[in-house]
Design a protein around this motif. Structure first.
Motif, PDB file in Angstrom:
ATOM      1  N   LEU A 149       0.932  -1.015  -0.085  1.00 38.43           N
ATOM      2  CA  LEU A 149      -0.102  -0.077   0.039  1.00 38.43           C
ATOM      3  C   LEU A 149       0.820   1.133  -0.080  1.00 38.43           C
ATOM      4  O   LEU A 149       0.365   2.253  -0.727  1.00 38.43           O
ATOM      5  N   ALA A 150       2.054   1.069   0.677  1.00 42.03           N
ATOM      6  CA  ALA A 150       2.816   2.542   0.839  1.00 42.03           C
ATOM      7  C   ALA A 150       3.450   2.731  -0.926  1.00 42.03           C
ATOM      8  O   ALA A 150       3.649   3.725  -1.002  1.00 42.03           O
ATOM      9  N   LEU A 151       3.793   1.564  -1.319  1.00 41.85           N
ATOM     10  CA  LEU A 151       4.294   1.611  -2.858  1.00 41.85           C
ATOM     11  C   LEU A 151       3.217   2.034  -3.583  1.00 41.85           C
ATOM     12  O   LEU A 151       3.701   2.970  -4.543  1.00 41.85           O
ATOM     13  N   ALA A 152       1.996   1.880  -3.280  1.00 44.29           N
ATOM     14  CA  ALA A 152       0.853   2.463  -4.215  1.00 44.29           C
ATOM     15  C   ALA A 152       0.620   3.736  -4.125  1.00 44.29           C
ATOM     16  O   ALA A 152       0.504   4.773  -5.039  1.00 44.29           O
ATOM     17  N   VAL A 153       0.579   4.220  -2.822  1.00 44.29           N
ATOM     18  CA  VAL A 153       0.639   5.588  -2.404  1.00 44.29           C
ATOM     19  C   VAL A 153       1.972   6.418  -3.012  1.00 44.29           C
ATOM     20  O   VAL A 153       1.615   7.474  -3.757  1.00 44.29           O
ATOM     21  N   ALA A 154       2.932   6.014  -3.037  1.00 45.01           N
ATOM     22  CA  ALA A 154       4.061   6.652  -3.666  1.00 45.01           C
ATOM     23  C   ALA A 154       4.131   6.574  -5.028  1.00 45.01           C
ATOM     24  O   ALA A 154       4.293   7.764  -5.571  1.00 45.01           O
ATOM     25  N   LEU A 155       3.478   5.734  -5.688  1.00 42.17           N
ATOM     26  CA  LEU A 155       3.286   5.700  -7.230  1.00 42.17           C
ATOM     27  C   LEU A 155       1.951   6.853  -7.433  1.00 42.17           C
ATOM     28  O   LEU A 155       2.312   7.566  -8.582  1.00 42.17           O
ATOM     29  N   ASP A 156       1.172   6.924  -6.650  1.00 37.25           N
ATOM     30  CA  ASP A 156       0.131   8.134  -6.877  1.00 37.25           C
ATOM     31  C   ASP A 156       0.794   9.388  -6.985  1.00 37.25           C
ATOM     32  O   ASP A 156       0.303  10.303  -7.705  1.00 37.25           O
ATOM     33  N   VAL A 157       1.537   9.488  -5.694  1.00 34.54           N
ATOM     34  CA  VAL A 157       2.298  10.838  -5.756  1.00 34.54           C
ATOM     35  C   VAL A 157       3.016  11.261  -6.885  1.00 34.54           C
ATOM     36  O   VAL A 157       3.213  12.026  -7.369  1.00 34.54           O
TER      37      VAL A 157
END
Length: 98
Positions: free
Chosen positions: A69-77
């Motif tokens: 989930l943290a990687l996905a948030v980083a990808l969104d940012v």
């Protein structure tokens, strides 16, 4: 070629989530309990919403799932930051606000 990747980064997770929602609507309803959260996720955080659905298990989000989930948030940012950085290369776009 660059436009293809930009369109894929923008529509890719939204399209994948929409297909998943159409194929497994009961699972999506179980994960989110309402329709408003997946809709808001599709609009604002598509990679995170897609990853949340993929890693959600019978016990919820536990352990290593938080890393995904943290990687996905980083990808969104990163997607939003990349789009903001490209605005300066658009002809006629003001470089600074008045």
């Amino acid at each position: 070629m660059c436009c293809f990747f930009m369109v894929l980064a923008f529509f890719g997770p939204r399209l994948a989530f929409l297909v998943y929602w159409l194929l497994r609507p009961v699972y999506i309803q179980t994960v989110f309990m309402t329709w408003i959260w997946p809709l808001l996720g599709l609009i604002f955080l598509p990679w995170t919403t897609l990853m949340y659905v993929l890693v959600y298990g019978s016990n919820g989000i536990v352990g290593f799932d938080w890393v995904w989930l943290a990687l996905a948030v980083a990808l969104d940012v990163a997607t939003y930051a990349g789009n903001a950085a490209r605005r300066k290369s658009v002809p006629g776009y003001p470089s600074s606000l008045p």
